[in-house]
Design a protein around this motif. Sequence first.
Motif, mmCIF file in Angstrom:
data_model
loop_
_atom_site.group_PDB
_atom_site.id
_atom_site.type_symbol
_atom_site.label_atom_id
_atom_site.label_comp_id
_atom_site.label_asym_id
_atom_site.label_seq_id
_atom_site.Cartn_x
_atom_site.Cartn_y
_atom_site.Cartn_z
ATOM 1 N N GLY A 376 0.630 -1.283 -0.406
ATOM 2 C CA GLY A 376 -0.014 0.147 0.111
ATOM 3 C C GLY A 376 0.840 1.166 0.065
ATOM 4 N N ARG A 377 1.947 1.202 0.163
ATOM 5 C CA ARG A 377 3.156 2.258 0.782
ATOM 6 C C ARG A 377 3.434 2.756 -1.072
ATOM 7 N N GLN A 378 4.066 3.871 -1.077
ATOM 8 C CA GLN A 378 4.282 3.963 -2.720
ATOM 9 C C GLN A 378 5.683 4.825 -2.768
ATOM 10 N N TYR A 379 6.508 3.963 -3.846
ATOM 11 C CA TYR A 379 7.882 3.947 -4.084
ATOM 12 C C TYR A 379 9.029 4.670 -5.026
ATOM 13 N N THR A 380 9.301 4.599 -5.215
ATOM 14 C CA THR A 380 9.601 4.053 -6.306
ATOM 15 C C THR A 380 11.154 3.632 -6.745
ATOM 16 N N VAL A 381 11.050 2.206 -7.680
ATOM 17 C CA VAL A 381 11.940 1.658 -8.161
ATOM 18 C C VAL A 381 12.289 1.864 -9.201
ATOM 19 N N LEU A 382 13.902 1.512 -9.150
ATOM 20 C CA LEU A 382 14.720 1.580 -10.521
ATOM 21 C C LEU A 382 14.718 0.304 -11.050
ATOM 22 N N PHE A 383 14.290 0.378 -12.266
ATOM 23 C CA PHE A 383 13.670 -1.354 -13.340
ATOM 24 C C PHE A 383 15.352 -1.551 -14.017
ATOM 25 N N GLU A 384 16.102 -2.973 -13.664
ATOM 26 C CA GLU A 384 16.835 -3.263 -14.653
ATOM 27 C C GLU A 384 16.317 -4.345 -16.245
ATOM 28 N N ASP A 385 17.705 -4.562 -16.249
ATOM 29 C CA ASP A 385 17.838 -4.860 -17.509
ATOM 30 C C ASP A 385 17.711 -6.800 -17.167
ATOM 31 N N ASP A 386 16.722 -7.398 -16.523
ATOM 32 C CA ASP A 386 16.653 -8.420 -15.797
ATOM 33 C C ASP A 386 15.024 -9.438 -15.912
ATOM 34 N N VAL A 387 14.889 -9.862 -17.250
ATOM 35 C CA VAL A 387 14.235 -10.232 -17.680
ATOM 36 C C VAL A 387 13.683 -11.223 -17.360
ATOM 37 N N GLU A 388 12.430 -12.432 -16.943
ATOM 38 C CA GLU A 388 12.632 -13.092 -16.638
ATOM 39 C C GLU A 388 10.963 -13.742 -17.120
ATOM 40 N N GLU A 389 10.879 -14.898 -17.597
ATOM 41 C CA GLU A 389 9.442 -15.708 -17.986
ATOM 42 C C GLU A 389 8.577 -13.528 -18.374
ATOM 43 N N GLY A 390 9.000 -13.106 -18.862
ATOM 44 C CA GLY A 390 7.767 -11.933 -19.345
ATOM 45 C C GLY A 390 7.601 -11.259 -18.223
ATOM 46 N N TYR A 391 8.580 -10.818 -17.074
ATOM 47 C CA TYR A 391 8.155 -9.659 -16.342
ATOM 48 C C TYR A 391 9.333 -9.405 -15.570
ATOM 49 N N MET A 392 10.023 -8.243 -15.300
ATOM 50 C CA MET A 392 11.273 -7.437 -15.215
ATOM 51 C C MET A 392 11.488 -7.078 -14.227
#
Length: 441
Positions: A376-392
């Motif tokens: 329920g809390r809000q954050y900032t995500v730093l997305f990586e080049d790490d893909v697995e079964e259609g998800y990052m």
Amino acid sequence: MKRKVAFYTLGCKLNYAETSSLGRMMEERGYQKVPFHEPADIYIINTCSVTDNADKKCRKVVREAQKISPEAYICIVGCYAQLKPKEIAEIPGVDAVLGAAEKFRLLDLLDGFKKTQLPQVLASDISEAYEFHYAFSWQDRTRTFLKVQDGCNYHCTFCTIPLARGKSRSDSVANVLSAAREIAQTEVKEVVLTGVNIGDFGITNGKRQSRFIDLVEALDEVEGIDRFRISSIEPNLLSNEIIEFVARSQRFVPHFHIPLQSGSNKILRLMRRRYLRELYVDRVEKIKQLMPHACIGVDVIVGFPGETDEDFLETYQFLNELPVSYLHVFTYSERDHTPAALMEGVVPQKVRTQRSKMLRILSEKKRRHFYEDNIGRQYTVLFEDDVEEGYMHGFTENYIRVSAPYDPLLINELRPVKLLQVDDKGKMQVEETVPAYEIHK
Ligand code: SF4
């Protein structure tokens, strides 16, 4: 044609940072860096003394390199090379072994990497390793490990690191700032400050010139880096000043990794750690008081000599009650030339394994509890080049690993999200709180 060099790293973030720097150094001198699994003229293997079976692992990597390129020159560097140079030189296929004081001089010392009849062993006494060599990793464009400190002046009875890496020493604040500014020119968004004992930052040429707090306050002003993470800091060096600073900072994230090693004061004394469990509680309380949702990771060793069932249960209860977020569990293993290796009360291997298993289960429980507490809390995500079964994947400021449907435009992006739920694989599902077109416009 450029000669090809490939690297293999065993061990910690510091080793990764150093391998990366060695790679850049060789590229600047005209070599071509290739992945380890490709044929190369030279293989550099950066070893670790902390991992179990360091010898076996080193042999395996040497065999692997020989299989790929039977004629290649093979050079071994790193902590294990400093501790056991002669043994390593006897591994079939090894051409050179360089110690801690020599590894950054490999281009000058190894004369064009020409094979000789006998392997070259250049490993001076560890007291010769007094210079600081700056390094940072460059594995992907998201995050870098920046080495700010090396060596350790402590004498924990189980540890070989001071023997392998020498005395505590650091770069000046000004030099670290200029490295950070260099990194700020790139796409990297997060810098992880790395060292052996980073809380002891500030000793140059044997003299204290500054303190860790001076460094973090100065780094906080560097434009162009979104996040700084402190990799791991000894509890006795994690001062109120540092905790209060992180709580105020917009760039230093609320994530602490604090080695505990044991929750029993008896064992802490035997380990010659510089604090007792009461101080550890105090540090955790201070963090939670200022940053209730901060992530706290803990290193813990099980099976240290003299650790009875009661001592272990004391550690277990201690960790169970502490509001920490995850554990890194290490099973004690004897290391040559350490006082602990000669201590009485050796714990049978089976018991060590069982204790380790119990703490790993506790860690999973802690992590899940921490994740659920943040729903329920809000954050900032730093997305990586790490893909697995259609998800990052990516991490929030407080080190929650989140999972989102793969979108190539998100790689290396900082995105505001709301945490929704923990899936059955233990990953946090999120929803973006700002539509993608808002971010990309
Ligand atoms: S603080 Fe202790 S465990 Fe950590 S590197 Fe120094 S001697 Fe080793």
